[in-house]
Design an enzyme around this catalytic site. Sequence first.
Site, PDB file in Angstrom:
ATOM      1  N   CYS A   1     -23.969 -13.370   9.787  1.00 28.57           N
ATOM      2  CA  CYS A   1     -23.053 -14.054   8.862  1.00 28.57           C
ATOM      3  C   CYS A   1     -23.146 -15.579   8.974  1.00 28.57           C
ATOM      4  O   CYS A   1     -22.429 -16.286   8.275  1.00 28.57           O
ATOM      5  CB  CYS A   1     -21.631 -13.568   9.092  1.00 28.57           C
ATOM      6  SG  CYS A   1     -21.525 -11.782   8.830  1.00 28.57           S
TER       7      CYS A   1
ATOM      8  N   HIS B   1     -15.615 -11.579   2.403  1.00 28.45           N
ATOM      9  CA  HIS B   1     -16.600 -12.110   3.347  1.00 28.45           C
ATOM     10  C   HIS B   1     -17.983 -11.789   2.794  1.00 28.45           C
ATOM     11  O   HIS B   1     -18.391 -10.638   2.786  1.00 28.45           O
ATOM     12  CB  HIS B   1     -16.385 -11.482   4.720  1.00 28.45           C
ATOM     13  CG  HIS B   1     -17.272 -12.049   5.785  1.00 28.45           C
ATOM     14  ND1 HIS B   1     -18.178 -13.054   5.548  1.00 28.45           N
ATOM     15  CD2 HIS B   1     -17.384 -11.759   7.108  1.00 28.45           C
ATOM     16  CE1 HIS B   1     -18.815 -13.349   6.673  1.00 28.45           C
ATOM     17  NE2 HIS B   1     -18.346 -12.578   7.635  1.00 28.45           N
TER      18      HIS B   1
ATOM     19  N   HIS C   1     -14.285 -20.061   9.015  1.00 25.18           N
ATOM     20  CA  HIS C   1     -14.984 -18.785   8.835  1.00 25.18           C
ATOM     21  C   HIS C   1     -13.933 -17.757   8.399  1.00 25.18           C
ATOM     22  O   HIS C   1     -14.154 -17.026   7.453  1.00 25.18           O
ATOM     23  CB  HIS C   1     -15.690 -18.403  10.122  1.00 25.18           C
ATOM     24  CG  HIS C   1     -16.554 -17.191   9.992  1.00 25.18           C
ATOM     25  ND1 HIS C   1     -17.548 -17.086   9.049  1.00 25.18           N
ATOM     26  CD2 HIS C   1     -16.569 -16.013  10.674  1.00 25.18           C
ATOM     27  CE1 HIS C   1     -18.145 -15.906   9.150  1.00 25.18           C
ATOM     28  NE2 HIS C   1     -17.566 -15.236  10.124  1.00 25.18           N
TER      29      HIS C   1
END
Lengths: 391, 274
Positions: A161, A320, A286
């Site tokens: 990620c 996400h 994040h």
Amino acid sequence: MSSLTITACTVVSAIGRGLHATFDALRDRRSGLVPCDFGGVTIGYVGRVPGLESRVLPAPLAFFDCRNNRLAQLALETDGFAEAVARARSRYGDDRIGVVVGTSTSGILSSEEAYRRRDAATGALPRDFNAEGSHDMYSLGCFVRAALGLRGPALVVSTACASSGRAFVDADHLLRTGICDAVVVGGADTLCRMTLRGFAALELISPVPCRPCDAERSGLSIGEAAGFMLLERDGAGPRLLGYGVSSDGHHMSAPHPEAAGAIAAMRGALSRAGLRPAAIDYVNLHGTGTRANDAMEDRAMQAVFGAATPCSSTKGWSGHTLGAAGVLEAAVALLCLRHGLVPGCLGVETVDQAFGARIVTANAGGPVRRVMSNSFGFGGSNCSLIFGAAS
Amino acid sequence: MIRVAVLGAGLWGPGLPGWSDSVPVLRGERPYAEVAVPPPPPAMLSPTERRRTGLAVRLALTVAAEASHAAGIAPGGCRSIFATANGDGAVINALLGTLAEAEPQVSPTLFHNSVHNAAAGYWSIGTGSQLSASCLGCHDATFGAALLAAGAEAVVEQAPVLLCVYDAPLPFPLDATHPTRDTFGFALVLAPAADGGRGPHLTLRYAGEPAGSGERMPRLPALRPLAAGNAAARSLRMLEAIARGEADRMHAEMLDGRLEIDVAPCSTAPASAG
């Protein structure tokens, strides 16, 4: 060290196609998350880009057909991005423009489909399955390079990620060594069973739309996105002021208990930019919405910024987007700089009372000159980027 | 143009069990005997994590550790770039098999091991390093792309960078998608070139055209099938020159472009200028 200029930018996610649509959704606090119904998976919510199933790549690029490259193509056709690259190509030459893109799963959805069509007797994959154009990590880089008519070096970064965040670092290196005069940087990740079921197996999928930093947060919602920027040494536009990269060195999927890796990445970015923490006007976290990530990141924010700097996660809008999160949220950072926007976390009723950072939950306006954006990935891979307004 | 010094090397492949044991083969002083030996389980990991690692991760950690020791740098003591075309095929194949079932039950450990940067992650966990550890996946261009990225990182960051490139064959049925010969990995610790510095130096240039002046295949005919059949083993011509301490020029294919690599035995000018 002088900063680099972003001379073009495009982004597509569940909240919109292009920078205007993305900004409208941020301003109007309109989430793109819907109940998941993808590939037979009906767990939680997803941020899905409509219409990818029926998109067709231009005939010369048919080799690369897969969901991930279709979304990449949609982004290249948006915000005048391909035209901006074409102008740079005539300025510098096609061999002087590199491609550095990040992805975590590339076109693995195509492999998932192929495994369902294995030969009943032998178990072999169907003969028409083209892994090189889809499943392979390099597929995205080769596709973007071919679609834009470039002949410079192509790198595909895959650090989970943190992938498309990290891509900015390698792009910076290619520009500063003079290997390239411009670099197309960014990435794409799209919905697939692998990540939907994988995060479910880790019990990290929220049954409701994700709400990062909420006291009652219950996990993440997966999204898909593609975004690209054109990075040059000179020119007019917003700037990449600094970056910091680090490893947790702790666990493959659990964040570091003392947030050491996140702190190192954020401090590294400030140091590289020659900035004190007070110079940052907003931090795009994040902020996945999992209990462990958000608590770790709050700890890191407190260590680096105290309780002064406004911060939030925009994953309540987009979900996400995994390997594309770095570039999607870099595009969000540029919108915050351009429009003087600090977007407060979406869907948060009560910020976790254990948190000490300045988590914002409502949109605010005002001068935004510098934005930090964080991306953290499995394998303990961390990346912080700092963007500055066009001067 | 990028100039870097090679501070240390690591190697594992069939008949190439470690850099120091393989130098006589690479120099053509001992015949090449293609004997495949699996890389050892990584001693740097805890028993639990060691059990979770497969062939690809073990291969990467073995060569990364050897290169670090040879460079006189504690493992994890410098930045790193890992690179692999295939990643961990055993993990990906197992997950894809599960996902094709009617009621898939995905293993959480398999899922977190499926990330392309798994070896980079285990390296930083095993060495307790908090320094940058990246990972590239560039199909048959992986060697050239990773050498370019690591060289650029060393020069811009003015710091040593561990480059670790490795590939293992994919299991059935994925094997048909990218036929890969044997299990091969190498690692180099690269540092910004300094005037008067010792050891071999590399000069790297990118050219947007496929045909180049340099060689691509190893000098030793016996190594050519390996170089042709494994993306990481495309490095063998360069590794031969480093082992021989000889000036040589070769190139790595990067799509319709190429990375030109000049190996110089010490910090003098590149093998041939221009």
